[in-house]
Motif scaffolding. Structure first.
Motif, PDB file in Angstrom:
ATOM      1  N   SER A  18       0.824  -1.207   0.000  1.00 58.41           N
ATOM      2  CA  SER A  18       0.000   0.000   0.000  1.00 58.41           C
ATOM      3  C   SER A  18       0.858   1.256   0.000  1.00 58.41           C
ATOM      4  CB  SER A  18      -0.917   0.010   1.223  1.00 58.41           C
ATOM      5  OG  SER A  18      -1.607   1.237   1.324  1.00 58.41           O
ATOM      6  N   GLN A  20      -0.402   4.067   0.803  1.00 59.95           N
ATOM      7  CA  GLN A  20      -0.933   4.866   1.897  1.00 59.95           C
ATOM      8  C   GLN A  20      -0.705   4.173   3.236  1.00 59.95           C
ATOM      9  OE1 GLN A  20      -4.900   6.514   1.488  1.00 59.95           O
ATOM     10  NE2 GLN A  20      -4.932   6.003  -0.703  1.00 59.95           N
ATOM     11  N   LEU A  25      -6.319   4.853   6.159  1.00 57.46           N
ATOM     12  CA  LEU A  25      -7.380   4.159   5.434  1.00 57.46           C
ATOM     13  C   LEU A  25      -8.683   4.187   6.226  1.00 57.46           C
ATOM     14  CD1 LEU A  25      -5.469   0.982   4.180  1.00 57.46           C
ATOM     15  CD2 LEU A  25      -5.852   3.146   2.967  1.00 57.46           C
ATOM     16  N   ALA A  67     -12.430   4.119  -3.447  1.00 55.27           N
ATOM     17  CA  ALA A  67     -11.305   3.314  -2.962  1.00 55.27           C
ATOM     18  C   ALA A  67     -11.210   1.963  -3.655  1.00 55.27           C
ATOM     19  CB  ALA A  67     -11.434   3.104  -1.457  1.00 55.27           C
ATOM     20  N   PHE A  70      -8.025   1.325  -5.664  1.00 53.32           N
ATOM     21  CA  PHE A  70      -6.898   1.182  -4.739  1.00 53.32           C
ATOM     22  C   PHE A  70      -6.872  -0.222  -4.128  1.00 53.32           C
ATOM     23  CE2 PHE A  70      -5.837   1.274  -0.169  1.00 53.32           C
ATOM     24  CZ  PHE A  70      -4.476   1.551  -0.240  1.00 53.32           C
ATOM     25  N   VAL A  74      -3.839  -2.980  -4.693  1.00 54.33           N
ATOM     26  CA  VAL A  74      -3.074  -3.511  -3.558  1.00 54.33           C
ATOM     27  C   VAL A  74      -3.165  -5.030  -3.519  1.00 54.33           C
ATOM     28  CG1 VAL A  74      -2.990  -3.655  -1.030  1.00 54.33           C
ATOM     29  CG2 VAL A  74      -3.240  -1.427  -2.150  1.00 54.33           C
TER      30      VAL A  74
END
Length: 406
Positions: A18, A20, A25, A67, A70, A74
């Motif tokens: 990730s 982030q 999150l 999201a 994303f 991931v």
């Protein structure tokens, strides 16, 4: 349950893929990622494509559509790594406290204190046990219970500690008519052993009774006794009353001898004294992490001091309820000294008329009566106290002390 057991390792895998930080999150996104990562790395029957797709759809349904790309990226990145390595590495190692904590998905502060208290080998076995699905143990309450369970397709094995205990090898006991009828109850063997230590009395007090497993055991062990069960929270007291009244017809008279009282165990309201008192105090629960893995992520070192104060108040109040010649059993399902030995020593330091009785005396009584089938009593004790450790012993971790009023 698997995610809760392995959460720190699951999160470390997410963090590697990730861009982030996990702290940034949304909870829904992190939960969806955890679900997929656990399926990818720990389960073998779920295709990677299905695990990824389900988590992406979950994010969309949680109204976090932005999201979804994303999460998809991931997980696909992580799936490639898992495919190349066949599975994520989660072999538990006891090379050091840090390695044991990281590889077994436990907070370092807990593992460190277990090593200091019990040694590295025992700490390793505790952590290993906590990461496994625990055995379901039951206590038989009726002569026909075992036969009825077998007729319903439940495969049983003998108990390890107690003659009245059985271990479920196969079958879903929660769906059986025998369990619903009260012919048996689900109860860990260490918990059963604590209740058995209380012994015989005519007036028995259970200070912290809900959910009622030990209260029921006390009633079964003391067929003619008056049982008083105290519970702080009203809704739990009501549930406890329902449990007692739901006993099968053969024990209805016994149910009427169980009085449930909604009260605070720190200030018990009774004038009459009791010849047997059980104070199974609310605790950290660190002896039950295989069943309650969420505890290790919520508990902090500061919580232990708060719990110890509450436990001390309960024990001090319970001590005032013991009749001359009577006994008090103090117990927890905690592995922590602050909640166990320290509470006992602090209470006795105030000049109490109670004194500690070596648990081996009662264990020997249980063995002579044929109830305790474990051969080596010293293996169940630490000093004068009962002490079981998950993984070291085939059960949850429990502590118990017997105090007698002279």
């Amino acid at each position: 349950m698997g995610i809760l057991r392995w959460r720190s390792l699951v999160d470390s895998q997410i963090a590697k893929s990730s861009a982030q930080p996990l702290s940034k999150l949304d909870p829904e996104v992190l939960t969806a990622l955890r679900l997929a990562v656990y399926q990818l790395g720990w389960l073998s029957r779920i295709p990677a494509r299905a695990a990824i797709n389900e988590s992406v759809e979950l994010v969309k349904r949680a109204r976090k559509r932005s999201a979804a790309p994303f999460v998809n990226a991931v997980l696909r990145k992580l799936a490639v790594g898992v495919s190349q390595a066949n599975s994520l590495e989660h072999q538990i190692s006891a090379a050091s406290a840090e390695t044991l904590a990281a590889s077994s998905a436990h907070p370092f502060w807990l593992v460190e204190r277990w090593i200091q208290a019990y040694g590295i080998d025992s700490a390793f076995r505790i952590c290993q046990h906590n990461q496994s699905v625990p055995v379901t143990a039951i206590r038989l309450r009726h002569p026909e219970a075992e036969e009825r369970l077998r007729a319903e397709g439940i495969e049983l094995a003998p108990g390890v500690f107690l003659d009245s205990a059985r271990r479920v090898r196969q079958g879903d006991i929660t769906r059986t008519a025998a369990l619903r009828a009260g012919l048996c109850v689900i109860q860990d063997e260490a918990s059963q052993l604590v209740a058995a230590l209380v012994g015989q009395g005519s007036h028995v007090l259970d200070c912290c009774a809900a959910p009622g497993g030990k209260t029921l055991a006390l009633a079964d062990h003391n067929a003619n006794a008056e049982i008083t069960a105290v519970e702080l929270h009203l809704h739990r007291a009501r549930l406890l009353r329902k449990l007692m009244s739901a006993l099968n017809p053969a024990t209805e008279a016994r149910a009427r001898r169980i009085r449930v009282v909604n009260a605070d165990a720190r200030s018990l309201p009774f004038v009459t004294k009791f010849d047997r008192v059980l104070a199974d105090a609310p605790c950290s629960g660190t002896g039950t992490l295989s069943r309650n893995p969420e505890i290790k992520w919520r508990l902090t070192p500061e919580d232990l001091a708060d719990l110890a104060e509450r436990q001390f108040a309960i024990l001090r109040s319970a001590m005032t309820q013991v009749a001359a010649g009577g006994r008090l059993i103090y117990s927890t399902c905690s592995l922590e000294k602050e909640e166990n030995e320290d509470v006992i020593e602090r209470a006795l330091a105030e000049g109490s008329p109670l004194q500690v009785i070596d648990c081996r005396t009662e264990l020997e009584r249980l063995r002579q009566e044929g109830e305790l089938i474990w051969p080596e009593l010293s293996w169940l004790t630490r000093g004068p106290y009962l002490r079981t450790l998950p993984g070291v012993h085939p059960c949850d971790g429990f502590f118990a002390a017997i105090l007698e009023r002279t």
